[in-house]
Design a protein around this motif. Structure first.
Motif, short mmCIF file in Angstrom:
data_model
loop_
_atom_site.label_atom_id
_atom_site.label_comp_id
_atom_site.label_asym_id
_atom_site.label_seq_id
_atom_site.Cartn_x
_atom_site.Cartn_y
_atom_site.Cartn_z
N ALA A 147 98.58 81.94 21.76
CA ALA A 147 98.46 80.79 20.87
C ALA A 147 97.02 80.38 20.62
O ALA A 147 96.77 79.53 19.76
CB ALA A 147 99.23 79.60 21.44
N VAL A 148 96.07 80.98 21.34
CA VAL A 148 94.67 80.59 21.18
C VAL A 148 94.16 80.80 19.76
O VAL A 148 93.51 79.91 19.20
CB VAL A 148 93.79 81.32 22.22
CG1 VAL A 148 92.31 81.11 21.91
CG2 VAL A 148 94.11 80.83 23.63
N PRO A 149 94.43 81.96 19.11
CA PRO A 149 93.92 82.12 17.73
C PRO A 149 94.45 81.05 16.78
O PRO A 149 93.73 80.61 15.87
CB PRO A 149 94.42 83.52 17.34
CG PRO A 149 94.58 84.24 18.63
CD PRO A 149 95.06 83.20 19.60
N ALA A 150 95.70 80.63 16.96
CA ALA A 150 96.26 79.60 16.07
C ALA A 150 95.67 78.23 16.34
O ALA A 150 95.53 77.41 15.42
CB ALA A 150 97.79 79.56 16.23
N CYS A 151 95.34 77.96 17.60
CA CYS A 151 94.81 76.64 17.97
C CYS A 151 93.29 76.55 17.82
O CYS A 151 92.76 75.43 17.68
CB CYS A 151 95.18 76.32 19.41
SG CYS A 151 96.95 76.11 19.69
N PHE A 152 92.62 77.68 17.82
CA PHE A 152 91.15 77.66 17.80
C PHE A 152 90.58 76.88 16.62
O PHE A 152 89.62 76.11 16.79
CB PHE A 152 90.61 79.09 17.82
CG PHE A 152 89.13 79.17 18.03
CD1 PHE A 152 88.58 79.00 19.30
CD2 PHE A 152 88.26 79.41 16.97
CE1 PHE A 152 87.23 79.07 19.49
CE2 PHE A 152 86.90 79.48 17.16
CZ PHE A 152 86.37 79.31 18.43
N PRO A 153 91.13 77.04 15.39
CA PRO A 153 90.57 76.26 14.27
C PRO A 153 90.75 74.75 14.43
O PRO A 153 90.07 73.98 13.72
CB PRO A 153 91.37 76.77 13.06
CG PRO A 153 91.88 78.10 13.47
CD PRO A 153 92.16 77.99 14.93
N LEU A 154 91.64 74.32 15.29
CA LEU A 154 91.88 72.89 15.48
C LEU A 154 91.01 72.28 16.57
O LEU A 154 91.05 71.07 16.78
CB LEU A 154 93.35 72.65 15.85
CG LEU A 154 94.43 73.32 14.99
CD1 LEU A 154 95.81 72.90 15.45
CD2 LEU A 154 94.23 72.99 13.53
N THR A 155 90.22 73.11 17.26
CA THR A 155 89.42 72.61 18.37
C THR A 155 88.16 71.93 17.86
O THR A 155 87.75 72.10 16.71
CB THR A 155 89.03 73.75 19.32
OG1 THR A 155 88.39 74.79 18.57
CG2 THR A 155 90.26 74.33 20.00
N THR A 156 87.54 71.17 18.73
CA THR A 156 86.32 70.47 18.39
C THR A 156 85.14 71.42 18.33
O THR A 156 85.09 72.43 19.04
CB THR A 156 86.01 69.38 19.42
OG1 THR A 156 85.88 70.00 20.70
CG2 THR A 156 87.10 68.34 19.47
N ARG A 157 84.19 71.10 17.46
CA ARG A 157 82.94 71.85 17.43
C ARG A 157 82.05 71.36 18.57
O ARG A 157 82.15 70.21 18.99
CB ARG A 157 82.22 71.65 16.09
CG ARG A 157 83.01 72.15 14.90
CD ARG A 157 82.13 72.14 13.65
NE ARG A 157 82.89 72.56 12.48
CZ ARG A 157 83.46 71.73 11.64
NH1 ARG A 157 83.36 70.42 11.82
NH2 ARG A 157 84.13 72.18 10.60
N LEU A 158 81.18 72.24 19.03
CA LEU A 158 80.30 71.86 20.13
C LEU A 158 79.29 70.83 19.64
O LEU A 158 78.69 71.00 18.59
CB LEU A 158 79.56 73.09 20.66
CG LEU A 158 80.42 74.18 21.29
CD1 LEU A 158 79.55 75.37 21.69
CD2 LEU A 158 81.15 73.65 22.50
N PRO A 159 79.06 69.77 20.42
CA PRO A 159 78.02 68.81 20.06
C PRO A 159 76.65 69.42 20.29
O PRO A 159 76.50 70.35 21.07
CB PRO A 159 78.28 67.64 21.00
CG PRO A 159 78.96 68.25 22.17
CD PRO A 159 79.78 69.40 21.63
N HIS A 160 75.66 68.86 19.64
CA HIS A 160 74.30 69.39 19.82
C HIS A 160 73.76 69.09 21.22
O HIS A 160 73.01 69.86 21.79
CB HIS A 160 73.36 68.77 18.78
CG HIS A 160 73.64 69.23 17.38
ND1 HIS A 160 73.81 70.55 17.04
CD2 HIS A 160 73.79 68.51 16.23
CE1 HIS A 160 74.04 70.66 15.73
NE2 HIS A 160 74.03 69.42 15.22
N HIS A 161 74.17 67.95 21.76
CA HIS A 161 73.65 67.55 23.08
C HIS A 161 74.83 67.32 24.02
O HIS A 161 75.48 66.28 23.98
CB HIS A 161 72.81 66.27 22.97
CG HIS A 161 71.68 66.39 22.01
ND1 HIS A 161 70.56 67.14 22.27
CD2 HIS A 161 71.51 65.87 20.77
CE1 HIS A 161 69.72 67.07 21.24
NE2 HIS A 161 70.29 66.30 20.32
N ARG A 162 75.11 68.28 24.85
CA ARG A 162 76.20 68.12 25.80
C ARG A 162 75.82 67.14 26.91
O ARG A 162 74.69 67.15 27.40
CB ARG A 162 76.55 69.47 26.45
CG ARG A 162 77.17 70.46 25.51
CD ARG A 162 77.53 71.71 26.29
NE ARG A 162 78.23 72.66 25.47
CZ ARG A 162 78.69 73.83 25.92
NH1 ARG A 162 78.51 74.16 27.18
NH2 ARG A 162 79.31 74.66 25.13
#
Length: 434
Positions: free
Chosen positions: A186-201
Motif C-alpha cells: 500500500a506504500v505506493p498508493a499512500c506515498f502521494p498523500l504523505t507530507t513533504r519534508l520541511p526545510h528545517h527538521r
C-alpha cells in the motif's frame, strides 16, 4: 511551529482529488496488515510450536513481543510525524518491515523468530501511526467519511485474518508470521498523500525515545512473567517503575520533548488508554487461547481459520452498527457496552470450551476491537492539539498493545478467567469518557 510547517502540507492534504473516502481506504490498506501480525500469527502458533519444538507458554513471546514492538513503533513513529512529517516515517517503516520479514524467513529458533517479529512490529507500529495521523489530520468536515472508510477497511482485514493465517500456514509457518509485510504493497498508493519534508527538521529527543523504549520493554517482561514467573520479576518491576517515573519527570520538565506536552497529565487520555488496553487485552487473550484450544480438540489450522471467519464477519457488521450508534449516544457508553460484552464472552469460554462458544467469544473480541479503534481515534483527535496529534495517537497505540501483551501472557498462564478482568477494567474507564 509556523516557521517549520510553512513549506509542507498537512497530513493527508494530498488527497484532494481522491476525496475523503478514497484516502480512508488507502490509509486503511496501509494499516490493515498489522492486524495479521496478531490474528493470523495466532492461528499459526500450533504449527509453529511443532516446528520449533517449544511449549505454548514460550510461544506467547511471538504475540507479546509483537504487541510491545508495535507500541514502540507507534509512539516513536507518531511523534516523528509531528516533528518531520509522514513521508520519512513511512519509508523507514517499510524498511523495517522488509528487514523483519527476512529475519523471520531465515529463522530456525524461537529467539530469532522473536527478533524478526520485533522488527516487523516496530515497522507495523510506525505505519499504523502514519495512517492514523494522516486520517485524523483531514479537515473536520471530511474526517468522518474517511474514518468510516478506514474502519471498514480495518474490519475487513480483521475478518479475513484467521483464514489468511491458515492459508499462509499451509505454505509455511514463517509466512504466516510475516504477513504484516503486506503493508508495503500500500506504500505506493499512500506515498502521494504523505507530507513533504520541511526545510528545517526539529531535533528528536533521543533520551526520551530511549526511556519510552526501556519502559515498554520492562512492561513486556512483566507481562511475560505472568506466563513464566521468575525471581527476576521483582527486579524488573522496580526497574520499570524507576524508568517510568524518570520518563514522567522528564516530560514535565521538557514539555516540548519526545512526549507530547500535557498528555500524561490529562485524565481523558488515561481513561482512553485504559479502555483500549483493556479491550485489546481481552482480544489477545482470545487470539492466543482459541487456536490452542481448538487444536487440542483435533481441529486443523484451516478448520480454525474457517471456524473463526463467520464470527469475524459478524463482528464487522455489529461494529459498524455500534459506530453509527455512537453518533447518537456518548461514545464512552458504547465502549463500555462492547467491553463488557467481551468480558462476558471470556467468562463463558472459561467454563464451556465448545467450538461455537469459542467462535462467539472471538466475535465479541473482533467487535470490541473494531469499535474501540474507530471511536477512540475520533475521541483523541478531537482533544489533542494538531501539532501533537501523531504523538498522542502513538501513545494510545502503545497503551493498546501493552494491554494486548498482558492479555496474551495472562491467557497463557490461566485461560481465560483472569483475562476477563481486563475488559471489565476497560469498561470502567470507558464510562468516565466525556
Amino acid at each position: 511551529m509556523s516557521t517549520h510547517t510553512s513549506s509542507w502540507t498537512s497530513p493527508g492534504a494530498g488527497d484532494t482529488a481522491l476525496g475523503s473516502r478514497g484516502a480512508g481506504w488507502r490509509w486503511g490498506a496501509l494499516y490493515g496488515p498489522a492486524v495479521y501480525g496478531v490474528s493470523a500469527a495466532a492461528v499459526a502458533l500450533p504449527a509453529t510450536a511443532d516446528h520449533l519444538a517449544n511449549s505454548g507458554p514460550a510461544l506467547v513471546w511471538i504475540l507479546t513481543a509483537y504487541a510491545v514492538g508495535v507500541g514502540i513503533g507507534a509512539v516513536t513513529g507518531g511523534r516523528l510525524t509531528d516533528l518531520w512529517g509522514t513521508r520519512p516515517v513511512l519509508l523507514t517503516a517499510a524498511a523495517l518491515l522488509a528487514a523483519g520479514t527476512v529475519t523471520c524467513a531465515s529463522a530456525s529458533t524461537l529467539a530469532v523468530v522473536v527478533c524478526g517479529r520485533i522488527l516487523l512490529a516496530i515497522g507495523s507500529g510506525a505505519t499504523m501511526a502514519v495512517a492514523l495521523t494522516a486520517t485524523a489530520g483531514l479537515p473536520a468536515a471530511r474526517r468522518p467519511t474517511a474514518l468510516a472508510a478506514f474502519g471498514a477497511c480495518l474490519a475487513g482485514f480483521s475478518a479475513t485474518a484467521p483464514l489468511a493465517g491458515a492459508i499462509a500456514t499451509h505454505r509455511s509457518w514463517q509466512v504466516a508470521l510475516t504477513l504484516p509485510v503486506l503493508s508495503i504493497l500500500a506504500v505506493p498508493a499512500c506515498f502521494p498523500l504523505t507530507t513533504r519534508l520541511p526545510h528545517h527538521r526539529r531535533s528528536v529527543d533521543g533520551v526520551g525515545v530511549g526511556l519510552v523504549t526501556a519502559a515498554a520493554t520492562g512492561l513486556l517482561l512483566l507481562a511475560q512473567s505472568a506466563a513464566q514467573p521468575s525471581a527476576a520479576t521483582a527486579v524488573t518491576a522496580a526497574a520499570t517503575a524507576t524508568i517510568t517515573a524518570t520518563l514522567a519527570l522528564r516530560a514535565h520538565r521538557r514539555p516540548h520533548g519526545f512526549l507530547p506536552s500535557g498528555t500524561l497529565s490529562a485524565a481523558w487520555f488515561w481513561y482512553a488508554a485504559a479502555t483500549a488496553g483493556g479491550v485489546y487485552g481481552g482480544l489477545f487473550a482470545v487470539l492466543y487461547a482459541v487456536p490452542h484450544v481448538l487444536a487440542a480438540q483435533g481441529y486443523s489450522t484451516t478448520d480454525i481459520g474457517v471456524l473463526l471467519l463467520p464470527g469475524a464477519v459478524i463482528g464487522v457488521l455489529v461494529a459498524r452498527s455500534a459506530v453509527r450508534t455512537a453518533r447518537r449516544v456518548p461514545p464512552g457508553r458504547v465502549l463500555a457496552v462492547v467491553s463488557m460484552m467481551l468480558a462476558a464472552g471470556l467468562g463463558c469460554a472459561a467454563t464451556n470450551q465448545r467450538p461455537w462458544v469459542l467462535a462467539a467469544t472471538s466475535t465479541a473480541a473482533f467487535t470490541a476491537a473494531a469499535v474501540t479503534q474507530t471511536l477512540l481515534t475520533a475521541y483523541v483527535t478531537s482533544r489533542a492539539a494538531p501539532h501533537n496529534r501523531g504523538g498522542v495517537l502513538g501513545l494510545l497505540l502503545l497503551a493498546t498493545f501493552l494491554g494486548g501483551a498482558l492479555g496474551a501472557a495472562i491467557s497463557a498462564a490461566q485461560w481465560p478467567t483472569a483475562a476477563a478482568v481486563l475488559p471489565v477494567l476497560g469498561a470502567l474507564a470507558a464510562s468516565r469518557l466525556r
